[in-house]
Design a protein around this motif. Structure first.
Motif, PDB file in Angstrom:
ATOM      1  N   VAL A 106     -13.977   9.697   9.031  1.00 13.54           N
ATOM      2  CA  VAL A 106     -13.345   9.758   7.672  1.00 13.54           C
ATOM      3  C   VAL A 106     -12.472   8.525   7.768  1.00 13.54           C
ATOM      4  O   VAL A 106     -12.285   7.743   6.499  1.00 13.54           O
ATOM      5  N   LEU A 107     -11.796   8.090   8.801  1.00 12.25           N
ATOM      6  CA  LEU A 107     -10.972   6.873   8.613  1.00 12.25           C
ATOM      7  C   LEU A 107     -11.404   5.611   8.396  1.00 12.25           C
ATOM      8  O   LEU A 107     -11.028   4.670   7.605  1.00 12.25           O
ATOM      9  N   ARG A 108     -12.771   5.444   8.907  1.00 13.10           N
ATOM     10  CA  ARG A 108     -13.589   4.203   8.397  1.00 13.10           C
ATOM     11  C   ARG A 108     -13.862   4.126   6.915  1.00 13.10           C
ATOM     12  O   ARG A 108     -14.102   3.258   6.400  1.00 13.10           O
ATOM     13  N   ALA A 109     -14.204   5.438   6.603  1.00 11.95           N
ATOM     14  CA  ALA A 109     -14.268   5.590   4.931  1.00 11.95           C
ATOM     15  C   ALA A 109     -13.336   5.178   4.141  1.00 11.95           C
ATOM     16  O   ALA A 109     -13.609   4.791   2.980  1.00 11.95           O
ATOM     17  N   ILE A 110     -12.106   5.476   4.430  1.00 13.82           N
ATOM     18  CA  ILE A 110     -10.827   5.175   3.661  1.00 13.82           C
ATOM     19  C   ILE A 110     -10.174   3.865   3.991  1.00 13.82           C
ATOM     20  O   ILE A 110      -9.236   3.649   3.123  1.00 13.82           O
ATOM     21  N   GLN A 111     -10.470   3.265   4.876  1.00 18.57           N
ATOM     22  CA  GLN A 111      -9.970   1.864   5.112  1.00 18.57           C
ATOM     23  C   GLN A 111     -10.041   1.064   3.925  1.00 18.57           C
ATOM     24  O   GLN A 111     -11.186   1.015   3.646  1.00 18.57           O
ATOM     25  N   SER A 112      -9.027   0.269   3.692  1.00 14.19           N
ATOM     26  CA  SER A 112      -8.952  -0.841   2.601  1.00 14.19           C
ATOM     27  C   SER A 112      -9.579  -1.823   3.060  1.00 14.19           C
ATOM     28  O   SER A 112      -9.510  -2.346   4.059  1.00 14.19           O
ATOM     29  N   GLY A 113     -10.220  -2.837   2.253  1.00 14.10           N
ATOM     30  CA  GLY A 113     -10.772  -4.027   2.369  1.00 14.10           C
ATOM     31  C   GLY A 113      -9.738  -5.039   2.059  1.00 14.10           C
ATOM     32  O   GLY A 113     -10.083  -6.118   2.375  1.00 14.10           O
ATOM     33  N   ARG A 114      -8.676  -4.730   1.632  1.00 20.92           N
ATOM     34  CA  ARG A 114      -7.665  -5.748   1.406  1.00 20.92           C
ATOM     35  C   ARG A 114      -7.042  -6.090   2.710  1.00 20.92           C
ATOM     36  O   ARG A 114      -6.787  -5.405   3.567  1.00 20.92           O
ATOM     37  N   PRO A 115      -6.629  -7.285   2.953  1.00 16.73           N
ATOM     38  CA  PRO A 115      -5.684  -7.857   3.852  1.00 16.73           C
ATOM     39  C   PRO A 115      -4.526  -7.205   4.034  1.00 16.73           C
ATOM     40  O   PRO A 115      -3.940  -7.057   2.691  1.00 16.73           O
ATOM     41  N   GLN A 116      -4.185  -6.889   5.117  1.00 14.84           N
ATOM     42  CA  GLN A 116      -2.705  -6.312   5.397  1.00 14.84           C
ATOM     43  C   GLN A 116      -1.681  -7.279   4.940  1.00 14.84           C
ATOM     44  O   GLN A 116      -1.556  -8.587   5.224  1.00 14.84           O
ATOM     45  N   GLN A 117      -0.517  -6.759   4.088  1.00 14.54           N
ATOM     46  CA  GLN A 117       0.570  -7.735   3.799  1.00 14.54           C
ATOM     47  C   GLN A 117       1.442  -7.761   4.995  1.00 14.54           C
ATOM     48  O   GLN A 117       1.643  -6.996   5.623  1.00 14.54           O
ATOM     49  N   PRO A 118       2.014  -9.319   4.888  1.00 13.11           N
ATOM     50  CA  PRO A 118       3.039  -9.279   5.914  1.00 13.11           C
ATOM     51  C   PRO A 118       4.218  -8.079   5.948  1.00 13.11           C
ATOM     52  O   PRO A 118       4.624  -7.738   4.583  1.00 13.11           O
ATOM     53  N   ASN A 119       4.794  -7.836   6.927  1.00 14.44           N
ATOM     54  CA  ASN A 119       5.916  -6.709   6.643  1.00 14.44           C
ATOM     55  C   ASN A 119       7.136  -7.036   6.107  1.00 14.44           C
ATOM     56  O   ASN A 119       7.574  -6.206   5.395  1.00 14.44           O
TER      57      ASN A 119
END
Length: 211
Positions: free
Chosen positions: A194-207
Motif C-alpha cells: 500500500v505505501l509503495r502505491a501511494i508514495q508521491s513522485g514529487r521530491p520532498q520539500q525542505p523542512n
C-alpha cells in the motif's frame, strides 16, 4: 502502561479510575489466557481484580470492550516508540508503527488469540471503527503535506486499508499458527504494498518550507 492519552495531565480521580481500569484489564488478560475468553465472566474478572461487579461494568460495560482496550494499549505504545522528529519520512514512521504492534501481538500469542477470538465473537470488526484510524490518518496527512504521499489519495481510506491489513494478517496468523509465516512478515508485506502505491513522485520539500 495505561491507555491514558499521552501528554494529558490527569486529576487524582481520573488517575484512580485509570488505575482501576488497568487492574481490571490485567485481570481479564490473565483469565483469558488461563481459561479462554468465552469461559471468562465479568464477575470472575471483578473478583480477580478485587473489585465489585458494578465497578467492573462501570469501566467495561461489555466484555467485548476489553479487546478494544488491548488494541488501544498497543497503539499508544507504538505511537510513543515511533514518535519521530519532523524530518522523518511518514511512510517509515507508519512501517515502524505496524512493526511494533506486530511484535507485541506475537510476543503473547495465547493472549492475542483470545483477544481476537473475543473481538470477533462480539462482532467487533462489524460494529466498531478501527482503533488505529486516529493514529494513522494524521500520519498520512502529514506525509501528504510534505510531498511524501500522493496528495490526491484519501487519507481516511488509506488508514482503513492499512488497519484492515493488520486485522486480516492477525486472523491468518492465529489460524495458521506455526505452520505459516510470522505476523510481522504478513503485515509488512501488505503495508509495504500500500505505501509503495501511494508514495508521491514529487521530491520532498525542505523542512523550512513546510512550517
Amino acid at each position: 502502561m495505561t491507555a491514558a492519552e499521552p501528554g494529558r495531565v490527569q486529576r487524582p480521580g481520573q488517575q484512580r479510575a485509570e488505575a482501576t481500569r488497568d487492574l481490571l484489564y490485567q485481570a481479564a488478560a490473565a483469565l483469558f489466557v488461563e481459561q479462554g475468553y468465552e469461559n471468562t465472566t465479568m464477575a470472575e474478572i471483578a473478583q480477580r481484580a478485587r473489585t465489585s461487579r458494578r465497578t467492573a461494568f462501570n469501566h467495561f460495560p461489555s466484555k467485548s470492550d476489553i479487546p478494544m482496550r488491548w488494541v488501544r494499549r498497543m497503539a499508544d505504545l507504538a505511537i510513543d516508540v515511533t514518535g519521530a522528529p519532523e524530518c522523518d519520512q511518514a511512510t517509515e514512521r507508519i512501517r515502524g508503527y505496524f512493526r511494533f504492534i506486530s511484535e507485541m501481538v506475537e510476543a503473547e500469542p495465547e493472549l492475542s488469540a483470545q483477544m481476537l477470538l473475543g473481538w470477533t465473537a462480539a462482532a467487533g470488526p462489524i460494529r466498531y471503527e478501527s482503533q488505529l484510524l486516529a493514529d494513522l490518518t494524521p500520519m498520512l496527512q502529514e506525509g501528504q503535506a510534505r510531498g511524501q504521499i500522493d496528495a490526491a489519495a484519501d487519507a481516511a481510506t488509506i488508514a482503513r486499508t492499512l488497519s484492515d491489513i493488520l486485522m486480516g494478517a492477525s486472523f491468518r496468523w492465529v489460524r495458521e499458527g506455526d505452520d505459516g509465516p510470522s505476523l510481522q512478515e504478513l503485515v509488512e508485506a501488505g503495508i509495504d504494498l500500500v505505501l509503495r502505491a501511494i508514495q508521491s513522485g514529487r521530491p520532498q520539500q525542505p523542512n523550512h518550507q513546510l512550517r
